[in-house]
Scaffold this motif. Sequence first.
Motif, PDB file in Angstrom:
ATOM      1  N   GLN A 136      10.838  -2.107  12.663  1.00 26.01           N
ATOM      2  CA  GLN A 136       9.565  -2.099  12.277  1.00 26.01           C
ATOM      3  C   GLN A 136       9.066  -0.829  11.710  1.00 26.01           C
ATOM      4  O   GLN A 136       8.145  -0.726  10.798  1.00 26.01           O
TER       5      GLN A 136
ATOM      6  N   TYR B 216       9.906  -0.615   8.198  1.00 28.09           N
ATOM      7  CA  TYR B 216       9.093  -1.462   7.441  1.00 28.09           C
ATOM      8  C   TYR B 216       7.696  -0.880   7.264  1.00 28.09           C
ATOM      9  O   TYR B 216       6.875  -1.098   6.016  1.00 28.09           O
TER      10      TYR B 216
ATOM     11  N   GLU C  31       5.720   0.233   3.650  1.00 26.07           N
ATOM     12  CA  GLU C  31       4.298  -0.212   3.451  1.00 26.07           C
ATOM     13  C   GLU C  31       3.322   0.855   3.253  1.00 26.07           C
ATOM     14  O   GLU C  31       2.388   1.033   2.178  1.00 26.07           O
TER      15      GLU C  31
ATOM     16  N   ALA D 127       7.353  -3.310   0.171  1.00 22.42           N
ATOM     17  CA  ALA D 127       7.354  -3.905   1.493  1.00 22.42           C
ATOM     18  C   ALA D 127       7.804  -5.325   1.654  1.00 22.42           C
ATOM     19  O   ALA D 127       8.594  -5.795   2.455  1.00 22.42           O
TER      20      ALA D 127
ATOM     21  N   PHE E  29      11.626  -5.146   0.936  1.00 18.57           N
ATOM     22  CA  PHE E  29      12.256  -4.814   1.909  1.00 18.57           C
ATOM     23  C   PHE E  29      12.544  -6.078   2.847  1.00 18.57           C
ATOM     24  O   PHE E  29      13.481  -6.284   3.613  1.00 18.57           O
ATOM     25  N   GLU E  30      11.332  -6.707   3.068  1.00 21.22           N
ATOM     26  CA  GLU E  30      11.465  -8.106   4.120  1.00 21.22           C
ATOM     27  C   GLU E  30      12.563  -8.956   3.413  1.00 21.22           C
ATOM     28  O   GLU E  30      13.217  -9.546   4.504  1.00 21.22           O
TER      29      GLU E  30
ATOM     30  N   LYS F 295       9.704 -12.738  10.482  1.00 20.93           N
ATOM     31  CA  LYS F 295       8.397 -12.149  10.193  1.00 20.93           C
ATOM     32  C   LYS F 295       8.069 -11.764  11.932  1.00 20.93           C
ATOM     33  O   LYS F 295       7.459 -10.691  12.052  1.00 20.93           O
TER      34      LYS F 295
ATOM     35  N   LEU G  26       9.628  -8.475  12.540  1.00 21.78           N
ATOM     36  CA  LEU G  26       8.980  -7.187  11.864  1.00 21.78           C
ATOM     37  C   LEU G  26       7.627  -6.904  12.235  1.00 21.78           C
ATOM     38  O   LEU G  26       6.910  -5.797  11.936  1.00 21.78           O
ATOM     39  N   THR G  27       6.946  -7.739  13.041  1.00 21.80           N
ATOM     40  CA  THR G  27       5.551  -7.619  13.457  1.00 21.80           C
ATOM     41  C   THR G  27       5.263  -7.625  14.921  1.00 21.80           C
ATOM     42  O   THR G  27       4.253  -6.866  15.502  1.00 21.80           O
TER      43      THR G  27
END
Length: 222
Positions: free
Chosen positions: A107, A110, A114, A122, A125-126, A148, A151-152
């Motif tokens: 994260q 990431y 961003e 970003a 990369f995802e 997702k 990553l979040t």
Amino acid sequence: MFILKRQDVEITSVPHPKKDQQIPILNYQGQHFRLISVFSAAQEEDAKAFWRDLTDNRGKACVLLEEPDRYSVWGKVRLDQLAAEADSGKDDAASPAYIQACLILLQAVYIDIEDLLGGRQANLFEKEITGVLKQWRFPQTDSPESIKQLLTIDPLASLQMPAWQEHHLNTLLQELFRLGKQHFGNGNFTGRVLDALQDMPANDRNMFLSWLGQSPTGKDWK
């Protein structure tokens, strides 16, 4: 044992006896090998040193697979042994703290991309990290929503870590370093990213950093 080329072997997967995931299996002359660790093409010497340490110093039956874009080390296993391990309750998942730390680093890279390079980078990369997770059959990454979340969602607030093994973590860290270096142009981003681990409990953080220092990709992250 052997250094093999991709054309020498067959790579398949078998379902985990107790989990909803696939285990990569390398087949060579009637013998079966399970993935231990992955290295990039530029890490040839590291891969060979790791393989030799396992075979010469630790007495492991391992093969080194040489491909155009990577090296991988595989340890000999009997397919019935996988079922026996599951029946005995032996769990080969990595420490939850190590998984947690790797997700924090994922994260942090990431977010850094961003913040410093913009949304387009970003998004790229995802897509790239999604390809890595799918290629190496990471458990619990079978949908865009699941990736997702990785990553979040704050790993420190999550009640359950994905059931990843140490070879998954080694692969993730290696690919994360490669992608970070590709986006930023050098490896200097690691210091910023490692700072994100300060939010972890000190004991967990220190155990992970000790493990990281001994891992195949440790010198990239020092």
